[in-house]
Every structure is written in C-alpha cells, then in structure tokens.
Motif scaffolding. Structure first.
Motif, PDB file in Angstrom:
ATOM      1  N   MET A  97       0.828  -1.204   0.000  1.00  0.00           N
ATOM      2  CA  MET A  97       0.000   0.000   0.000  1.00  0.00           C
ATOM      3  C   MET A  97       0.867   1.261   0.000  1.00  0.00           C
ATOM      4  SD  MET A  97      -3.134   1.186   2.512  1.00  0.00           S
ATOM      5  CE  MET A  97      -4.285  -0.122   2.206  1.00  0.00           C
ATOM      6  N   SER A 101       0.138   3.468  -3.099  1.00  0.00           N
ATOM      7  CA  SER A 101      -0.739   4.549  -2.638  1.00  0.00           C
ATOM      8  C   SER A 101      -0.038   5.414  -1.583  1.00  0.00           C
ATOM      9  CB  SER A 101      -2.028   3.947  -2.058  1.00  0.00           C
ATOM     10  OG  SER A 101      -2.824   4.933  -1.457  1.00  0.00           O
ATOM     11  N   GLY A 102       1.230   5.756  -1.830  1.00  0.00           N
ATOM     12  CA  GLY A 102       1.986   6.533  -0.857  1.00  0.00           C
ATOM     13  C   GLY A 102       2.073   8.005  -1.221  1.00  0.00           C
ATOM     14  N   TYR A 105       0.308  10.893  -4.474  1.00  0.00           N
ATOM     15  CA  TYR A 105      -0.806  11.841  -4.621  1.00  0.00           C
ATOM     16  C   TYR A 105      -0.350  13.287  -4.499  1.00  0.00           C
ATOM     17  CZ  TYR A 105      -3.555   7.646  -3.638  1.00  0.00           C
ATOM     18  OH  TYR A 105      -4.091   6.384  -3.658  1.00  0.00           O
ATOM     19  N   GLU A 106       0.822  13.481  -3.913  1.00  0.00           N
ATOM     20  CA  GLU A 106       1.301  14.840  -3.632  1.00  0.00           C
ATOM     21  C   GLU A 106       2.383  15.295  -4.608  1.00  0.00           C
ATOM     22  OE1 GLU A 106       1.621  15.646   0.785  1.00  0.00           O
ATOM     23  OE2 GLU A 106       1.641  13.450   0.822  1.00  0.00           O
TER      24      GLU A 106
ATOM     25  N   GLU B 184      10.300   5.542   3.368  1.00  0.00           N
ATOM     26  CA  GLU B 184       9.012   4.897   3.689  1.00  0.00           C
ATOM     27  C   GLU B 184       8.807   3.625   2.857  1.00  0.00           C
ATOM     28  OE1 GLU B 184       9.160   7.641   1.884  1.00  0.00           O
ATOM     29  OE2 GLU B 184       7.696   7.564   0.252  1.00  0.00           O
ATOM     30  N   LEU B 185       9.486   3.552   1.720  1.00  0.00           N
ATOM     31  CA  LEU B 185       9.323   2.375   0.853  1.00  0.00           C
ATOM     32  C   LEU B 185      10.168   1.190   1.311  1.00  0.00           C
ATOM     33  CD1 LEU B 185       9.482   4.299  -2.517  1.00  0.00           C
ATOM     34  CD2 LEU B 185       7.457   3.171  -1.598  1.00  0.00           C
ATOM     35  N   ASN B 247       4.758   3.547   8.785  1.00  0.00           N
ATOM     36  CA  ASN B 247       3.918   4.241   7.806  1.00  0.00           C
ATOM     37  C   ASN B 247       2.485   4.209   8.338  1.00  0.00           C
ATOM     38  OD1 ASN B 247       6.282   4.299   6.333  1.00  0.00           O
ATOM     39  ND2 ASN B 247       5.663   2.675   4.930  1.00  0.00           N
ATOM     40  N   PRO B 250      -0.967   3.168   5.907  1.00  0.00           N
ATOM     41  CA  PRO B 250      -1.097   1.749   5.530  1.00  0.00           C
ATOM     42  C   PRO B 250      -1.256   0.824   6.744  1.00  0.00           C
ATOM     43  CG  PRO B 250       0.656   2.788   4.262  1.00  0.00           C
ATOM     44  CD  PRO B 250       0.246   3.780   5.316  1.00  0.00           C
ATOM     45  N   VAL B 251      -0.604   1.119   7.839  1.00  0.00           N
ATOM     46  CA  VAL B 251      -0.691   0.269   9.036  1.00  0.00           C
ATOM     47  C   VAL B 251      -2.021   0.495   9.746  1.00  0.00           C
ATOM     48  CG1 VAL B 251       0.248  -0.013  11.369  1.00  0.00           C
ATOM     49  CG2 VAL B 251       1.773  -0.083   9.380  1.00  0.00           C
ATOM     50  N   HIS B 270       5.464   8.250   9.663  1.00  0.00           N
ATOM     51  CA  HIS B 270       5.464   8.751   8.278  1.00  0.00           C
ATOM     52  C   HIS B 270       4.036   8.760   7.759  1.00  0.00           C
ATOM     53  CE1 HIS B 270       6.354   9.076   3.984  1.00  0.00           C
ATOM     54  NE2 HIS B 270       7.542   9.509   4.346  1.00  0.00           N
ATOM     55  N   ARG B 271       3.715   9.758   6.943  1.00  0.00           N
ATOM     56  CA  ARG B 271       2.321   9.890   6.511  1.00  0.00           C
ATOM     57  C   ARG B 271       2.099   9.527   5.044  1.00  0.00           C
ATOM     58  NH1 ARG B 271       1.289  16.505   6.576  1.00  0.00           N
ATOM     59  NH2 ARG B 271       2.569  16.914   4.752  1.00  0.00           N
ATOM     60  N   ALA B 272       2.849   8.557   4.527  1.00  0.00           N
ATOM     61  CA  ALA B 272       2.654   8.115   3.135  1.00  0.00           C
ATOM     62  C   ALA B 272       1.184   7.811   2.881  1.00  0.00           C
ATOM     63  CB  ALA B 272       3.501   6.873   2.852  1.00  0.00           C
ATOM     64  N   GLY B 273       0.642   8.361   1.815  1.00  0.00           N
ATOM     65  CA  GLY B 273      -0.762   8.167   1.481  1.00  0.00           C
ATOM     66  C   GLY B 273      -1.638   9.336   1.901  1.00  0.00           C
ATOM     67  N   TRP B 274      -1.037  10.262   2.631  1.00  0.00           N
ATOM     68  CA  TRP B 274      -1.774  11.401   3.174  1.00  0.00           C
ATOM     69  C   TRP B 274      -2.418  12.251   2.078  1.00  0.00           C
ATOM     70  CZ3 TRP B 274      -4.570  13.693   6.403  1.00  0.00           C
ATOM     71  CH2 TRP B 274      -4.620  15.087   6.522  1.00  0.00           C
ATOM     72  N   GLY B 275      -1.733  12.394   0.952  1.00  0.00           N
ATOM     73  CA  GLY B 275      -2.250  13.235  -0.130  1.00  0.00           C
ATOM     74  C   GLY B 275      -3.666  12.862  -0.546  1.00  0.00           C
ATOM     75  N   ALA B 276      -3.963  11.562  -0.535  1.00  0.00           N
ATOM     76  CA  ALA B 276      -5.295  11.115  -0.946  1.00  0.00           C
ATOM     77  C   ALA B 276      -6.375  11.654  -0.021  1.00  0.00           C
ATOM     78  CB  ALA B 276      -5.350   9.587  -0.982  1.00  0.00           C
ATOM     79  N   LEU B 277      -6.020  11.870   1.218  1.00  0.00           N
ATOM     80  CA  LEU B 277      -6.998  12.335   2.210  1.00  0.00           C
ATOM     81  C   LEU B 277      -7.111  13.851   2.263  1.00  0.00           C
ATOM     82  CD1 LEU B 277      -6.155   9.934   5.164  1.00  0.00           C
ATOM     83  CD2 LEU B 277      -8.360  10.091   3.996  1.00  0.00           C
TER      84      LEU B 277
END
Lengths: 416, 416
Positions: A97, A101-102, A105-106, B184-185, B247, B250-251, B270-277
């Motif tokens: 994920m 999906s990391g 988006y930014e 983060e990856l 992360n 995802p967690v 880490h806030r990977a995926g934050w952009g989607a929100l």
C-alpha cells in the motif's frame, strides 16, 4: 520475477512521459535528484516500471489545486499502469500500500491522481489466508440458499440500552430476517457496553433459534483498540454469536489482518470514512483497488452501497464494486457484497440483472420497518421482490398474487 | 456531560440548516427516516448537536460531483461545529473517528465536506498514554539541545543491500548527522530483510558511538503486519537501536496504538498516502485533525513536509501542521514535527520565523549529499543556517565567515 501492478488515472500539464517516469522513480528507487549508488543495475532491479500509458481527454481547468506550474496550458488525463518489483515489497500488504498509494498523490506535476486497481503476485496467497467464511460459510451459518441474505441495521443507530436492543432484535428475528447488524456508530460504548449487549441480544437470538431452528446472524460491532476487538470477538463467540463487525478504515489494515488470524467468526467489514478516499474522481481510490486489500486481510462481507441509494455514489459504481467482490482474486478470496442505503423490494430486479448473482446481503431499514402491514410483511416483500427478480417477472405483476410486495409497492413505489 | 467536538468545512446547494441537521442525525441517533424508538429523550441524550454554523462564500460550480439535486442554484460554503455525546463513543479513537469521519462525506446534500479539527474530552487522556518520548525524549536520546535535530533519509530509497545501507550510514554518521531514517518504501523487504539491515547498520552506529560518544538515531522502518512490527521493534531494541518508524496510514490507527503499548523506543510516524486524504480543499481531512489521532495513539515524530517543498502543499499548510504538533493536546501529547522535501540551509530562517521554535527534526537529502565540499560540509551548512536563523543574521552575511554555508548558498541559493 513477480511484480505488483497498479493502475492509475492521472492528470498533468507537464510532459506526460516525464511526469509518469518521476512517479515511478519516487515510488521505487529514484528520488528528486540523482544520488550516489543509484546505478543502472540497481534501477533495473528495483525501479518501478512504466508498463502502459493511455492518453485520455485534455481539460482546461486542473482537477486539484497545488500542482507545480508547467509550460502546458491544458491538462492531459491518462490511464497509466506501473509495476513494482516484488523484491522491494515482499508479501506485505502494508508495504504494498505504501508503494502503490503513498507519496504519489502529492507529487508536483499532478493535478489529479487516483488508484484504480492493483494486482498482487501469487506470493501474497501464502502470506494472507483471506476470508475464513466468505459466501459459502455465511450461507452455511445462516442456512440461507437460493436467494440473497436479507438483513437490517439496528436503528436508532445509538441510544438504545442493551435490553432495548435485544427487544428490537427479537422483533426483527420474528419478522423473518436472516441477518441483523449494529450500526457502524454503535461499538463498545458507555451507554451500550459490548459485553452487555452481546449477552442480552444473544439470549434472544439463541432462544429464537431453539424455538424455530433458524439461526439469525447478528454482526456485533467490535470496532475498537486491538485488544478490545479481540476480547469483543471472544465475547461474541462465547455467547454463541456468529459474526463480528469492524469499521475497516478507522481500525486500519494491520489490525484487521491480525483480528482475522485470531477470529473464529465471519468478519463483516463496514467502510465508514470511505467517501473521503473516493468522492473526487481524480483523487484517492477506486473501490476495486481498496477492497482487494481488505479481502486479503480476511474480511468476509464488504459494503458496496446500493442502487438508487441515499448517498452520492452512482449505480454504475455500486455494481462495479459488487461484481469485484464476487470476482476471484488470486483464484479465491471472494466475499459477500453488502447492499444497503434506501433499499426495498423495488431495487431487486435491477440489482439482480446488473449483478447476475444472488450472492449478496441485502440490507433494508425503512423497507422493512415502515411496511404498512408490519416488519414481517416488510421482510416478506423483500423476499418476494427477489423471487420476482429471479423469475424475471415484473414486480407489479408478481405483486398481484403477493400482498406483502403489493403493500411495499403501494408505499415505496412512487419513491424509487 | 463531556462531548467530542468536530469542525468541518462544507458546501451545499440545499437549505444549509437542514443539511447540517441531517449530517448531525446521520452521525448519531438519527437516520434517513423516523424510526420507532427515536424518542425526544433518546435524541436529547444521544443526538449530535449543531454547535455553530458560520456561512462562508457561495460558488457557482460544485466542488465534488454526485450531490443530490436541490432547488438552489448556488453552492453555499460554511464552517460548522458539531458535538457528539461521549456516551455514544467512549474513550475510543476508532469509534470517535467513525463518528467524526464516517459516512458523512457521502451524504446526498453535500458537494464538499472536510474535517478541519477535532477535540477530545479529558477521558481520552486516561485511555491513551500518548508519545512515550516526544521532543524531550528524542533530545535526550540524541544529545541534541539548542538547535533542531538534523537528519537525512537513506537514498536510494530501495535497492541497497543491508551492507550497502550500513556503509552509507557510516558515511552519514561521520558527516555529523543526528538522525538517519529508512525511506518509507524500505521496510522488511526480500532484498533488505529488517533483521539483517538492523544488524549491519547498528554495528556501524554503535561503533561510531563508541568512538565519538555521539549516538546517532536511526529510524528503522518496521512497517508490516502487526506481529512483524512487534518483532521488528524487538530486533531494533536488541541491537541498541533508538527509534522505529511506521507508515501510519497503511498500518492504521489500531495497530499503531497497539505498537505504542509494546514499544520501548520512539515511534517515527510517516504519513505516506496522506495526499489522498487531503489534497482536495473541500474533501477529506485537514492535518490539524488527522495528527491528533496519531498523537493520542502515541507517535513521537510526525512528518509535516517543509517550506518550498517539492510536493503540492503550501507553506501556510506546512507551518500550520508543525505548529499544531507543538501545541498541547489535552495538556500534553506534543510531538516533534519532521520537516522534509527539498530542504537545505536556505529554508532555516523562514522556518524558524514562522514556527518560533527549534523543536523540530530537519531532514535534508540533496542539501547534504550534493554539497560541493562533501556531506560533512552539507551537514555543517545546515547547522550554520540554523545558527544564523536563531541569531537573526541574514544567511548571506553569516556565510561570509562560514564556508560550509557559503558553499550551500552558492549551489542551492538560486534554486530556492
């Protein structure tokens, strides 16, 4: 070597290929600037690969604010497939994920980016056992074959004491329902502690089963901190309950997967909070992608909304989501799609025609409780609606010989 | 009785008060239709309350598609505060998130809805211990006082073997960094299993500490399934490591809170995926609200992006997020804000001026590694940039007597 594939819709005023290359780099071995150690060999082994770019339309106005300025005056939309090396990720949903999906988006060039689909390699099969009950297990526990499971949600959502809840459940059992669930807002709250609610409700459900032979499935919402959820599961199991419910997004992926490994009951997955991830068409997630993670995690039932629902989702999206739940993932992992929101007998024919399956859980509230002849007639009207749908007989025609359906059509017919 | 407060920005073409009442009902004791049992007493005790509605501007075009048709031709924006009874929710973050950020994004009347802030009642203090180390604990473990912690991210993000990673960490320790983190990856992947990476890296870090007395903090990314994370934490602890990284999105919230209860180390969030929100201004979450949940869960460091970053976030938003991390929540729970993305000495004066604090972790990549006189000069240039910022001396002036800063200005000065 196996790879993980992800499909996106995106929008950019930058040069498309360069923007997509940047995205692939950022989500794997690259970064904004060239760094020492970033050898051609490392990039070949660990870089994400651009598998396909399909140009779509261009638009004048960016879908999202904040993208970095570009020379282009128009915003190109495209569908893009990236693949990620398994060596970067391993059979890990949370790492997967993060990759698909990391941060992407930014990224500066994009005025829109949405994850449409994801494909896991076979190694994920060994790592995640998936749904323990799924469609077959749920049918076995409820004894329902040859038609959708019919269910409802306890309302008011919150505010009832455990005993009031049990009284309502008794009425709902007697009305003929197969399935009853807590509202997503009703968890282990001070005014209705889970242990007391389970005890009161299961007394009624077990008594009904003893009298009638029918085991009504009640999905108790055990959403909470991890230990609280595991205890909640054990309480439900101990009292003879046959289902636990979890609000997937607030709880999160790792805790849901952990619950699955502990669980001896079907897990009913509610998607509260989903709108934030999906409602803008060029941001966030398509449900096709989202539900795959939670199926791998081991959820048995997944909400998909319903046709002509009270929310903002289109019928096309609802059906696409439900079909996906019934489509094998890594040769299995199918789950029961849950239809809800403004449902009554009236949507049965269209739902059946669009889905081509009876494997669903059909939740109605007002469609049962507000029936002029009472809740039992409400449940009967749902059953008759589905009988008509399966037989290909128009509802109005079937209603001529089925008074419960006739009553429902008279009440709700003008609304649908 | 205590209540939970949530602030929203929303947009609707429907009658504003009615739309907000519907929202309050849906997220508490109400539903689309009146149901039996929904007594005035129950609604008074369990209904969400509309505390405040402040009208903002109107717009011609809806921010999001899918809202139900209304008579209105224009879309009214508003800021709205709702409050929720504690009795509905209890001291539970997951239930609270379901109430304040659940189905409401999908409600028919709204063409835009964003959660701006949330306020927990004091009972949450007893339920969640919060950050175990926070700012003070992190300073104590690293021995850094009177200036920001200076750090970097291991790059390439993925692809290095454990030994290659350790070799790079050695170089970074010698360059004078306080903090080094996995990307983060990079989690527990087949090409760099966490146990091997921790062993190789901590040999270098411990050796450096023995030689110099300086304990460099390395945030090992233990993101994974729950048991895998707990094992990962134990491995880091066992080898003398002083930080684990997760992360968060995802967690998920419940697993992060569970890790905190097990952990003996600071948790780097880490806030990977934050952009989607967050990326659409009328959808999803403001970071002000989001970070509160993870602070309660017990994260010690939280990413906030950086000024003039390479992503799409504005400087105003970055500073608002960082300030919020430093603002007490329930009288405590402050966390170290982590600045990153395109950072070098150049942003130090503006960052300090806007934040008014040295309590931050300042991550640079190219700002260190690409310095013309090498990584040690890169780290020195960051330190000198912050010295200048603190003293209120313009960078160009301070650079006259500080060659490392002078080198950085010559290289990056035109870029910023």
């Amino acid at each position: 070597m196996d790879r993980i594939y992800a499909t996106y819709r995106l929008e950019t005023a930058h040069e498309l290929r360069r923007a997509v290359d940047l995205m692939a780099g950022e989500q794997s071995a690259g970064t904004f600037v060239k760094v020492p150690g970033e050898t051609p060999e490392l990039l070949a082994n660990h870089g994400a690969r651009v598998e396909r770019i399909t140009e779509l339309e261009t638009v004048d106005v960016p879908s999202l604010p904040g993208a970095k300025p570009a020379k282009g005056q128009r915003y190109q939309r495209a569908e893009v497939v990236l693949s990620f090396p398994f060596a970067n990720i391993g059979p890990s949903m949370t790492t997967c994920m993060t990759a698909v999906s990391g941060n992407l988006y930014e990224l500066g060039p994009f005025s829109g980016l949405r994850l449409m689909d994801v494909q896991f390699p076979p190694a994920f099969k060994d790592a995640y056992p998936g749904p323990q009950f799924g469609i077959e297990g749920t049918r076995r526990l409820t004894g329902v074959e040859g038609r959708p499971l019919l269910g409802t949600i306890i309302k008011p959502s919150v505010g009832f004491s455990p005993q009031q809840t049990a009284d309502l459940v008794k009425l709902l059992c007697e009305a003929g329902l197969d399935f009853i669930k807590d509202d997503e807002l009703q968890t282990n709250s001070p005014h209705s502690p889970l242990a007391e609610r389970v005890q009161a409700v299961m007394r009624v459900v077990n008594d009904f089963a003893d009298r009638t032979g029918k085991q009504v499935m009640v999905a108790f919402n055990i959403t909470g901190d991890l230990d609280e959820m595991l205890r909640g599961h054990d309480i439900v199991l101990e009292h003879g309950g046959t289902c636990v419910m979890v609000n997937l997004i607030p709880v999160g992926l790792a805790a849901v997967a952990h619950l699955r490994r502990h669980s001896q009951l079907p897990i009913h997955g509610h998607r509260a909070g989903w709108g934030a991830l999906t409602r803008h068409p060029y941001l966030g997630w398509e449900y096709i992608a989202f539900q795959k993670f939670f199926r791998l995690a081991g959820v048995d039932h997944l909400h998909v909304n319903g046709l002509r629902n009270k929310f903002c989702e289109s019928d096309e999206s609802v059906i696409a989501s439900a079909r996906e739940c019934l489509t094998p993932l890594l040769d299995g992992y199918t789950v029961l799609p849950v239809f809800s929101s403004g449902q009554w007998a009236g949507q049965a024919p269209d739902t059946y025609q669009a889905l081509g399956s009876l494997d669903l859980l059909y939740l109605a509230g007002g469609g049962i409780m507000a029936h002029p002849d009472g809740p039992a007639a409400g449940v009967a009207s749902l059953r008759e609606g589905w009988e008509a749908a399966l037989a290909g007989i128009p509802l109005a025609e079937y209603a001529q010989t089925h008074p419960a359906l006739r009553g429902a059509l008279a009440l709700y017919g003008g609304l649908s």
